[in-house]
Design a protein around this motif. Sequence first.
Motif, PDB file in Angstrom:
ATOM      1  N   VAL A 151      42.319  11.636 -38.875  1.00 38.19           N
ATOM      2  CA  VAL A 151      42.966  10.545 -38.331  1.00 38.19           C
ATOM      3  C   VAL A 151      41.465  10.745 -37.134  1.00 38.19           C
ATOM      4  O   VAL A 151      41.831  11.017 -36.139  1.00 38.19           O
ATOM      5  N   GLY A 152      40.830   9.163 -37.215  1.00 38.12           N
ATOM      6  CA  GLY A 152      39.856   9.069 -36.476  1.00 38.12           C
ATOM      7  C   GLY A 152      38.603   8.439 -36.559  1.00 38.12           C
ATOM      8  O   GLY A 152      38.343   8.159 -38.277  1.00 38.12           O
ATOM      9  N   LYS A 153      37.981   7.738 -36.729  1.00 35.11           N
ATOM     10  CA  LYS A 153      36.860   6.887 -36.670  1.00 35.11           C
ATOM     11  C   LYS A 153      35.613   7.823 -37.400  1.00 35.11           C
ATOM     12  O   LYS A 153      35.585   9.017 -36.683  1.00 35.11           O
ATOM     13  N   GLY A 154      35.970   7.662 -38.367  1.00 38.90           N
ATOM     14  CA  GLY A 154      34.803   8.490 -38.913  1.00 38.90           C
ATOM     15  C   GLY A 154      35.218  10.126 -39.748  1.00 38.90           C
ATOM     16  O   GLY A 154      34.464  10.511 -39.840  1.00 38.90           O
ATOM     17  N   ARG A 155      36.097  10.038 -40.164  1.00 40.64           N
ATOM     18  CA  ARG A 155      37.141  11.030 -40.736  1.00 40.64           C
ATOM     19  C   ARG A 155      37.637  10.332 -41.505  1.00 40.64           C
ATOM     20  O   ARG A 155      37.589  10.104 -42.155  1.00 40.64           O
ATOM     21  N   PRO A 156      38.399  11.400 -42.527  1.00 38.84           N
ATOM     22  CA  PRO A 156      38.584  10.964 -44.109  1.00 38.84           C
ATOM     23  C   PRO A 156      39.769   9.584 -43.966  1.00 38.84           C
ATOM     24  O   PRO A 156      39.819   8.883 -44.349  1.00 38.84           O
ATOM     25  N   VAL A 157      40.575  10.072 -42.730  1.00 43.67           N
ATOM     26  CA  VAL A 157      41.384   8.776 -42.295  1.00 43.67           C
ATOM     27  C   VAL A 157      40.931   8.310 -41.136  1.00 43.67           C
ATOM     28  O   VAL A 157      41.232   8.405 -40.425  1.00 43.67           O
ATOM     29  N   SER A 162      39.347   0.376 -32.399  1.00 41.39           N
ATOM     30  CA  SER A 162      39.130   1.299 -31.086  1.00 41.39           C
ATOM     31  C   SER A 162      40.171   1.470 -30.879  1.00 41.39           C
ATOM     32  O   SER A 162      40.456   2.547 -29.810  1.00 41.39           O
ATOM     33  N   LEU A 163      41.440   0.077 -30.439  1.00 37.66           N
ATOM     34  CA  LEU A 163      42.297   0.777 -29.486  1.00 37.66           C
ATOM     35  C   LEU A 163      43.030   1.815 -30.371  1.00 37.66           C
ATOM     36  O   LEU A 163      43.817   3.039 -29.790  1.00 37.66           O
ATOM     37  N   LEU A 164      43.536   1.409 -31.627  1.00 38.17           N
ATOM     38  CA  LEU A 164      44.234   2.011 -31.867  1.00 38.17           C
ATOM     39  C   LEU A 164      44.064   4.270 -32.274  1.00 38.17           C
ATOM     40  O   LEU A 164      44.380   4.474 -32.310  1.00 38.17           O
ATOM     41  N   ASN A 165      42.259   3.759 -32.460  1.00 35.89           N
ATOM     42  CA  ASN A 165      41.919   5.189 -32.640  1.00 35.89           C
ATOM     43  C   ASN A 165      41.698   5.851 -31.668  1.00 35.89           C
ATOM     44  O   ASN A 165      41.524   7.106 -31.695  1.00 35.89           O
ATOM     45  N   GLY A 166      41.521   5.312 -29.931  1.00 36.29           N
ATOM     46  CA  GLY A 166      41.949   6.084 -29.043  1.00 36.29           C
ATOM     47  C   GLY A 166      43.134   6.710 -28.690  1.00 36.29           C
ATOM     48  O   GLY A 166      43.600   7.416 -28.484  1.00 36.29           O
ATOM     49  N   VAL A 167      44.197   5.852 -29.756  1.00 39.93           N
ATOM     50  CA  VAL A 167      45.340   6.565 -29.297  1.00 39.93           C
ATOM     51  C   VAL A 167      46.019   7.418 -30.669  1.00 39.93           C
ATOM     52  O   VAL A 167      46.138   8.366 -29.216  1.00 39.93           O
ATOM     53  N   VAL A 168      44.949   7.356 -31.553  1.00 46.00           N
ATOM     54  CA  VAL A 168      45.735   8.318 -33.185  1.00 46.00           C
ATOM     55  C   VAL A 168      45.034   9.336 -33.304  1.00 46.00           C
ATOM     56  O   VAL A 168      44.687  10.213 -34.272  1.00 46.00           O
ATOM     57  N   GLY A 169      43.862   8.864 -33.160  1.00 47.39           N
ATOM     58  CA  GLY A 169      42.964   9.136 -33.902  1.00 47.39           C
ATOM     59  C   GLY A 169      42.286  10.453 -32.777  1.00 47.39           C
ATOM     60  O   GLY A 169      42.343  11.164 -31.652  1.00 47.39           O
TER      61      GLY A 169
END
Length: 207
Positions: A151-157, A162-169
């Motif tokens: 889960v995260g930027k550049g990953r399968p999910v 940017s804000l959401l990726n910083g929290v759960v990615g």
Amino acid sequence: TSNQDLNRRTGYIYQYNFTIQRQLRQNLLLETGYLGNTGHKQVGTVWLNQPRLPENPAAPTPFAARSPYPNLSPVFSQNTNYQWSNDNAGYVKREQRLAAGLSFSAAYTYAKAIDTTGPGQNMYDRRPERGLADNDVRHNFIGSWVYDLPVGKGRPVNISNSLLNGVVGGWQVNGIANFRTGMPYTIATANDIANVSTGGQRANASG
């Protein structure tokens, strides 16, 4: 209450090992090997003036009458070369380098450690002091792993925000597990049953 052996030598240790590594496939490594060491002429304490066992335990003679040096304390000791140690271990290890977000390592070791450390219970016969070392661990398995959550930027999910990726990615799950057998435990008397003034003695039987 102790002295130094003027003929004491510097102790030394031999170390030896043999290892084989094999890449089973990309990112997967298998390793096996043998490790050992032997220590000679290590320095330790001996009871230089320990009284001998009384001929009649029910009516023991004084310590001075049974000691090599009657004018010295029964616990008079000497630092000298007498300790010896030997440690042998065989191991196998499997390591998975990072693939599909997962890397892990698993290793098993079978080992045996023997020594003659400690002042012992009978200075007149030190052969019974050779036995399993206090730190002997016969079986030891340790495994560790790292998993990159998908889960995260550049990953399968993928998460483009940017804000959401910083929290759960970009999270990982890590773990280490260690299973091993216990170390030796020596059963000893609380009192000086042998009447030799140098502490308690080991049990000669266990239930």
